[in-house]
Design a protein around this motif. Structure first.
Motif, short mmCIF file in Angstrom:
data_model
loop_
_atom_site.label_atom_id
_atom_site.label_comp_id
_atom_site.label_asym_id
_atom_site.label_seq_id
_atom_site.Cartn_x
_atom_site.Cartn_y
_atom_site.Cartn_z
N ILE A 78 0.79 -1.12 0.16
CA ILE A 78 -0.02 0.06 -0.06
C ILE A 78 0.75 1.14 0.08
N LEU A 79 0.76 1.87 -1.10
CA LEU A 79 1.82 3.05 -1.32
C LEU A 79 1.13 4.20 -1.03
N HIS A 80 1.80 4.99 0.05
CA HIS A 80 0.91 6.45 0.00
C HIS A 80 1.77 7.72 -0.36
N ASP A 81 0.98 8.21 -1.26
CA ASP A 81 1.70 9.36 -2.03
C ASP A 81 1.43 10.60 -1.28
N THR A 82 2.55 11.32 -1.00
CA THR A 82 2.35 12.49 -0.18
C THR A 82 2.54 13.67 -0.88
N ALA A 83 2.11 15.00 -0.30
CA ALA A 83 2.20 16.22 -0.92
C ALA A 83 4.00 16.43 -0.81
N GLY A 84 4.44 16.99 -2.01
CA GLY A 84 5.69 17.39 -1.63
C GLY A 84 6.25 18.16 -0.49
N VAL A 85 7.42 17.98 -0.08
CA VAL A 85 7.94 18.89 1.06
C VAL A 85 8.50 20.05 0.53
N SER A 86 8.18 21.10 1.37
CA SER A 86 8.65 22.37 0.88
C SER A 86 10.14 22.55 0.52
N ASN A 87 10.64 23.51 -0.31
CA ASN A 87 12.05 23.41 -0.57
C ASN A 87 12.74 24.21 0.46
N TYR A 88 12.12 24.92 1.33
CA TYR A 88 12.74 25.64 2.43
C TYR A 88 11.94 25.22 3.65
#
Length: 199
Positions: A58-68
């Motif tokens: 079960i692969l949980h796709d997450t929102a991208g982490v901030s670059n800062y």
């Protein structure tokens, strides 16, 4: 029904996490479609072998982490994860730096409980000019004790190995032997010296 494991997939924005998961789970290439930020999504991949129980990732796709700023994941991800897949773009050095910070953050979370959670790193977009040197990335992975795969979301075949590795590591772990070949064994007196072995 089968056995299941939860894999949390994290990384910076626009590194191809969703494209990788859609290619693996849905056999769909979305790399030429306009970018749409992911909030959260879940995909399932079934691993089947003859004469073995079904195994589901079960692969949980997450929102991208901030670059800062600081790195932090939702508590629910940390509590549910059987493994983490960290993704960076080999064409974006800053995304590699974020993966390094994510790895250290995850280590701190699980270091408290002395729990080992496998971490796999994907260097995506290997088909583009690289700003992250492959040898440097592999050296970092060896130092951090993680498995690194160089992949492209455009080629499903390049993604198969990491799926099998994650599944095999969870469902079929190999136990390290406590026997050390570096120790010299004391030989016992025997009537048949031909079968004695000295390590």
């Amino acid at each position: 029904m089968g056995r299941a494991m939860r894999v949390v997939v994290v990384g910076g924005k626009k590194v191809g996490k969703t494209a990788i998961l859609r290619q693996v789970a849905c056999v769909e290439d979305v790399t030429n479609k306009p970018y749409e930020p992911t909030i959260e999504d879940t995909y399932q991949v079934l691993l089947e072998e003859p004469d073995k129980a079904r195994e589901i990732l079960i692969l949980h796709d997450t929102a991208g982490v901030s670059n800062y700023g600081p790195i932090e994941l939702k508590k629910a991800y940390v509590q549910a994860a059987d493994a983490f897949v960290l993704v960076y773009s080999s064409a974006d050095y800053e995304s590699f730096n974020r993966v390094d910070l994510l790895k250290k953050w995850i280590d701190r979370q699980f270091g408290k409980d002395k729990k080992e959670v496998p971490i796999v790193v994907l260097a995506n977009m290997r088909d583009r000019p690289a700003t992250v040197d492959s040898a440097f990335a592999h050296s970092w992975a060896a130092r951090e004790k993680v498995k690194l795969f160089e992949v492209t979301a455009k080629d499903r075949q390049s993604l198969v190995d990491f799926i099998h590795y994650v599944g095999h590591r969870h469902f079929h772990p190999t136990k390290e032997s406590k026997f050390s070949l570096s120790k010299k064994l004391k030989s016992e007196k025997s009537s048949n010296p031909a079968i004695l072995m000295d390590f």
